[in-house]
Design a protein around this motif. Structure first.
Motif, PDB file in Angstrom:
ATOM      1  N   LEU A 195     -41.855 -11.065 -28.711  1.00 56.64           N
ATOM      2  CA  LEU A 195     -40.751 -11.450 -29.589  1.00 56.64           C
ATOM      3  C   LEU A 195     -40.944 -12.459 -30.826  1.00 56.64           C
ATOM      4  O   LEU A 195     -40.275 -12.549 -32.043  1.00 56.64           O
ATOM      5  CB  LEU A 195     -39.614 -11.843 -28.616  1.00 56.64           C
ATOM      6  CG  LEU A 195     -38.257 -11.748 -29.230  1.00 56.64           C
ATOM      7  CD1 LEU A 195     -38.016 -10.560 -29.842  1.00 56.64           C
ATOM      8  CD2 LEU A 195     -37.326 -12.246 -28.147  1.00 56.64           C
ATOM      9  N   PHE A 196     -41.894 -13.582 -30.457  1.00 54.07           N
ATOM     10  CA  PHE A 196     -42.324 -14.462 -31.671  1.00 54.07           C
ATOM     11  C   PHE A 196     -43.107 -13.940 -32.548  1.00 54.07           C
ATOM     12  O   PHE A 196     -42.917 -14.393 -33.710  1.00 54.07           O
ATOM     13  CB  PHE A 196     -43.012 -15.630 -30.861  1.00 54.07           C
ATOM     14  CG  PHE A 196     -41.957 -16.729 -30.491  1.00 54.07           C
ATOM     15  CD1 PHE A 196     -41.259 -17.508 -31.135  1.00 54.07           C
ATOM     16  CD2 PHE A 196     -41.902 -16.844 -28.986  1.00 54.07           C
ATOM     17  CE1 PHE A 196     -40.415 -18.634 -30.740  1.00 54.07           C
ATOM     18  CE2 PHE A 196     -40.887 -17.777 -28.492  1.00 54.07           C
ATOM     19  CZ  PHE A 196     -40.396 -18.784 -29.478  1.00 54.07           C
ATOM     20  N   ASP A 197     -43.750 -12.539 -32.250  1.00 55.75           N
ATOM     21  CA  ASP A 197     -44.432 -12.213 -33.515  1.00 55.75           C
ATOM     22  C   ASP A 197     -43.298 -11.571 -34.384  1.00 55.75           C
ATOM     23  O   ASP A 197     -43.563 -11.513 -35.511  1.00 55.75           O
ATOM     24  CB  ASP A 197     -45.314 -10.845 -33.040  1.00 55.75           C
ATOM     25  CG  ASP A 197     -46.568 -11.313 -32.554  1.00 55.75           C
ATOM     26  OD1 ASP A 197     -47.142 -12.090 -32.764  1.00 55.75           O
ATOM     27  OD2 ASP A 197     -46.925 -10.822 -31.195  1.00 55.75           O
ATOM     28  N   GLY A 198     -42.339 -11.151 -33.773  1.00 57.46           N
ATOM     29  CA  GLY A 198     -41.482 -10.473 -34.904  1.00 57.46           C
ATOM     30  C   GLY A 198     -40.671 -11.410 -35.282  1.00 57.46           C
ATOM     31  O   GLY A 198     -40.229 -11.309 -36.711  1.00 57.46           O
ATOM     32  N   TRP A 199     -40.116 -12.543 -34.761  1.00 56.28           N
ATOM     33  CA  TRP A 199     -39.397 -13.812 -35.366  1.00 56.28           C
ATOM     34  C   TRP A 199     -40.201 -14.401 -36.667  1.00 56.28           C
ATOM     35  O   TRP A 199     -39.625 -14.597 -37.575  1.00 56.28           O
ATOM     36  CB  TRP A 199     -39.051 -14.865 -34.369  1.00 56.28           C
ATOM     37  CG  TRP A 199     -37.856 -14.321 -33.407  1.00 56.28           C
ATOM     38  CD1 TRP A 199     -37.066 -13.310 -33.654  1.00 56.28           C
ATOM     39  CD2 TRP A 199     -37.743 -14.991 -32.327  1.00 56.28           C
ATOM     40  NE1 TRP A 199     -36.244 -13.243 -32.570  1.00 56.28           N
ATOM     41  CE2 TRP A 199     -36.556 -14.309 -31.680  1.00 56.28           C
ATOM     42  CE3 TRP A 199     -37.989 -16.090 -31.517  1.00 56.28           C
ATOM     43  CZ2 TRP A 199     -35.897 -14.455 -30.411  1.00 56.28           C
ATOM     44  CZ3 TRP A 199     -37.601 -16.397 -30.285  1.00 56.28           C
ATOM     45  CH2 TRP A 199     -36.248 -15.717 -29.700  1.00 56.28           C
ATOM     46  N   ALA A 200     -41.467 -14.373 -36.121  1.00 61.41           N
ATOM     47  CA  ALA A 200     -42.369 -15.230 -37.250  1.00 61.41           C
ATOM     48  C   ALA A 200     -42.401 -14.212 -38.427  1.00 61.41           C
ATOM     49  O   ALA A 200     -42.428 -14.749 -39.716  1.00 61.41           O
ATOM     50  CB  ALA A 200     -43.787 -15.212 -36.852  1.00 61.41           C
ATOM     51  N   THR A 220     -37.127 -19.120 -38.457  1.00 62.07           N
ATOM     52  CA  THR A 220     -36.957 -18.711 -36.932  1.00 62.07           C
ATOM     53  C   THR A 220     -37.553 -19.497 -35.934  1.00 62.07           C
ATOM     54  O   THR A 220     -37.297 -20.162 -34.988  1.00 62.07           O
ATOM     55  CB  THR A 220     -37.086 -17.409 -36.816  1.00 62.07           C
ATOM     56  OG1 THR A 220     -38.668 -17.138 -36.897  1.00 62.07           O
ATOM     57  CG2 THR A 220     -36.324 -16.567 -37.454  1.00 62.07           C
ATOM     58  N   LEU A 221     -38.661 -20.016 -36.556  1.00 61.83           N
ATOM     59  CA  LEU A 221     -39.581 -20.840 -35.404  1.00 61.83           C
ATOM     60  C   LEU A 221     -39.046 -22.282 -35.644  1.00 61.83           C
ATOM     61  O   LEU A 221     -39.091 -22.932 -34.484  1.00 61.83           O
ATOM     62  CB  LEU A 221     -41.160 -20.777 -36.050  1.00 61.83           C
ATOM     63  CG  LEU A 221     -41.992 -19.473 -35.965  1.00 61.83           C
ATOM     64  CD1 LEU A 221     -43.344 -19.741 -36.390  1.00 61.83           C
ATOM     65  CD2 LEU A 221     -41.698 -18.823 -34.766  1.00 61.83           C
ATOM     66  N   ALA A 222     -38.564 -22.761 -36.602  1.00 59.14           N
ATOM     67  CA  ALA A 222     -38.001 -24.084 -36.924  1.00 59.14           C
ATOM     68  C   ALA A 222     -36.840 -23.857 -35.905  1.00 59.14           C
ATOM     69  O   ALA A 222     -36.445 -24.892 -34.936  1.00 59.14           O
ATOM     70  CB  ALA A 222     -37.767 -24.450 -38.161  1.00 59.14           C
ATOM     71  N   PHE A 223     -35.748 -22.988 -35.850  1.00 61.27           N
ATOM     72  CA  PHE A 223     -34.722 -23.070 -34.711  1.00 61.27           C
ATOM     73  C   PHE A 223     -35.096 -22.948 -33.501  1.00 61.27           C
ATOM     74  O   PHE A 223     -34.524 -24.016 -32.715  1.00 61.27           O
ATOM     75  CB  PHE A 223     -33.865 -21.666 -35.071  1.00 61.27           C
ATOM     76  CG  PHE A 223     -32.970 -21.692 -34.245  1.00 61.27           C
ATOM     77  CD1 PHE A 223     -31.720 -22.352 -34.466  1.00 61.27           C
ATOM     78  CD2 PHE A 223     -33.139 -20.660 -33.035  1.00 61.27           C
ATOM     79  CE1 PHE A 223     -30.761 -22.159 -33.470  1.00 61.27           C
ATOM     80  CE2 PHE A 223     -31.976 -20.735 -32.162  1.00 61.27           C
ATOM     81  CZ  PHE A 223     -30.752 -21.421 -32.521  1.00 61.27           C
ATOM     82  N   PHE A 224     -36.242 -22.433 -33.109  1.00 60.16           N
ATOM     83  CA  PHE A 224     -36.720 -22.407 -31.664  1.00 60.16           C
ATOM     84  C   PHE A 224     -37.071 -24.088 -31.140  1.00 60.16           C
ATOM     85  O   PHE A 224     -36.994 -24.356 -30.317  1.00 60.16           O
ATOM     86  CB  PHE A 224     -37.571 -21.290 -31.204  1.00 60.16           C
ATOM     87  CG  PHE A 224     -38.146 -21.445 -29.928  1.00 60.16           C
ATOM     88  CD1 PHE A 224     -37.219 -20.733 -29.037  1.00 60.16           C
ATOM     89  CD2 PHE A 224     -39.257 -21.929 -29.658  1.00 60.16           C
ATOM     90  CE1 PHE A 224     -37.542 -20.622 -27.681  1.00 60.16           C
ATOM     91  CE2 PHE A 224     -39.609 -21.964 -28.224  1.00 60.16           C
ATOM     92  CZ  PHE A 224     -38.707 -21.203 -27.244  1.00 60.16           C
ATOM     93  N   ALA A 225     -38.032 -24.639 -32.286  1.00 55.12           N
ATOM     94  CA  ALA A 225     -38.645 -25.829 -31.966  1.00 55.12           C
ATOM     95  C   ALA A 225     -37.224 -26.786 -31.781  1.00 55.12           C
ATOM     96  O   ALA A 225     -37.654 -27.466 -30.732  1.00 55.12           O
ATOM     97  CB  ALA A 225     -39.175 -26.155 -33.108  1.00 55.12           C
ATOM     98  N   VAL A 226     -36.486 -26.905 -32.428  1.00 57.15           N
ATOM     99  CA  VAL A 226     -35.379 -27.866 -31.962  1.00 57.15           C
ATOM    100  C   VAL A 226     -34.826 -27.457 -30.883  1.00 57.15           C
ATOM    101  O   VAL A 226     -34.292 -28.041 -30.071  1.00 57.15           O
ATOM    102  CB  VAL A 226     -34.319 -27.983 -33.304  1.00 57.15           C
ATOM    103  CG1 VAL A 226     -33.431 -28.933 -32.972  1.00 57.15           C
ATOM    104  CG2 VAL A 226     -35.043 -28.294 -34.254  1.00 57.15           C
TER     105      VAL A 226
END
Length: 443
Positions: free
Chosen positions: A90-95, A101-107
């Protein structure tokens, strides 16, 4: 044969030049990740919310609980289908959708994980303290649960993790069904509750939407694809198996939720008894059960309460840590990324990122067990938690209708409708959550 999502199960490769992996027969003997996602997604908070719905409205909102299960089936199926159809996480897709998308997940991962860690440990500690009141205080029970969860996930791989979760789900199932039968539900009223009728009270629409959205997990829906890969399901040959597994997950969730709604409707609504929101409401229920049916039934319920809470704890410890390990891979930090096969081999479970996030979920939150949770942190936790499901539904719609997904495995009309409805539902709930926060006190 068509799936509930409206998608078919082809055996040919996306370019049509050859056959893909031979589809495996959808057999009950393969079931596993669905049990894990059901156990993790149904926490003590979900049970008490359904219990209160039954207490306040009787069987009127039974239909909303059923719709909640259908919506979550669509979300989890979409996450699992992405992993199997593309061979990517899923992170492959989000990236691929942008760095935002990665910034949102980091927070999200930092703030949500910190507060959730304390909530999960406290929830697991409550029934233990009620069962053994003279042994030690709630805070120390919570620390003990956190440490046991840490050690269990740290030293075991997915296969053992799944077996233990299955046993605990069995305990949850027996307890909740026993209680539902014990209170002697009125089946005629229950069947009437399947008709989509709103309670004649102010705010009933938002309360109903909240019940639909609260059934069966948040971030664990995204973790489902990672558990599918960890099981060894890594290509489209497992698609039918995954879909059966997912349906079993939310049939199980539905049984838990309906059983607790029965208890609320018969034990509390009929006697006009109110309980607290939050996990402490289940402790109150234990006291009511002791008064009505004796201490043995109350203790049996507390054992089920512990199983419910502890499966959520170790499920998040494992599933979200898998996601965090993949997240770090997308940042190029050296954690293992790559295909589902690598996940199945346990590569991420041995990574520093997986174990680092395990430590983050366990030790820093222990501070919150000894004090009131920081006000601003709790507000951010609530907002981020409310925002995750609209984010998940929206990005899955985007990914599964684009060229990133092989044509044969893109969304069908039913899947698009359910995901769009889920995204709209969770967006409304997110806006309400943001609106209800005391922002004036935040600044």
């Amino acid at each position: 044969m068509a799936d509930i999502t409206g998608d078919t199960s082809p055996t040919r490769t996306p370019d049509g030049t050859g056959t893909g992996p031979a589809p495996r027969r959808a057999s009950w003997r393969y079931i596993g990740p669905g049990i894990v996602v059901a156990a993790t997604g149904v926490g003590a908070g979900d049970l008490v919310a359904t219990l209160i719905a039954g207490s306040n409205f009787g069987y009127t909102l039974l239909w909303a609980a059923v719709i909640g299960c259908v919506v979550k089936i669509a979300l989890a199926e979409a996450a699992g289908r992405w992993h199997l159809a593309t061979g990517r996480t899923l992170f492959d897709g989000w990236a691929g959708l942008g760095r935002w998308t990665l910034a949102f997940f980091a927070v999200y991962a930092v703030v949500w994980g910190f507060v959730y860690g304390a909530a999960a440990m406290s929830s697991s500690a409550l029934p233990l303290q009620a069962l053994f009141p003279d042994v030690m205080g709630l805070e120390w029970w919570g620390i003990g649960c956190g440490l046991v969860g840490l050690a269990f996930v740290w030293f075991n791989r997915y296969a053992v993790f799944e077996k233990v979760m299955t046993v605990l789900v069995g305990v949850m199932f027996v307890v909740t069904v026993y209680l539902a039968v014990r209170v002697t539900p009125h089946l005629g009223d229950a069947f009437a509750g399947l008709l989509p009728v709103l309670p004649d009270e102010p705010g009933s629409v938002l309360n109903t939407l909240g019940l639909i959205g609260g059934v069966g997990g948040t971030i664990t829906l995204a973790a489902y694809g990672y558990w599918v890969n960890a099981k060894g399901w890594t290509d489209t040959g497992w698609m039918k198996v995954m879909r059966l597994d997912n349906r079993v997950a939310y049939a199980t969730t539905g049984i838990f939720v309906v059983a607790m709604l029965f208890v609320g409707a018969e034990l509390l609504h009929s006697a006009n008894v109110a309980i607290e929101t939050g996990d402490k409401g289940l402790i109150q229920l234990g006291d009511i059960l002791a008064a009505e049916y004796g201490p043995v039934t109350a203790k049996f319920f507390l054992i089920g309460f512990f199983a419910t809470s502890f499966t959520s704890l170790i499920g998040v410890w494992h599933g979200v840590s898998l996601m965090f390990a993949d997240f770090t891979a997308r940042l190029g930090r050296g954690a293992p990324g790559g295909t589902g096969a690598e996940v199945a081999a346990g590569t991420r479970e041995r990574s520093w990122a997986f174990r680092g996030y395990l430590l983050w979920l366990t030790f820093p939150p222990m501070v919150l067990l000894f004090q009131d949770q920081p006000f601003r942190l709790v507000i951010l936790y609530g907002v981020l938690g409310a925002a995750f499901l609209p984010f998940l539904a929206g990005t899955l719609l985007w990914l599964l209708n684009s060229s990133r997904t092989p044509r044969e495995w893109r969304n069908g009309p039913v899947s698009n409708t359910l995901l769009a409805a889920a995204g709209l539902l969770f967006l409304v709930l997110c806006v309400k959550q943001v609106w209800d926060q005391p922002w004036a006190d935040f600044f």
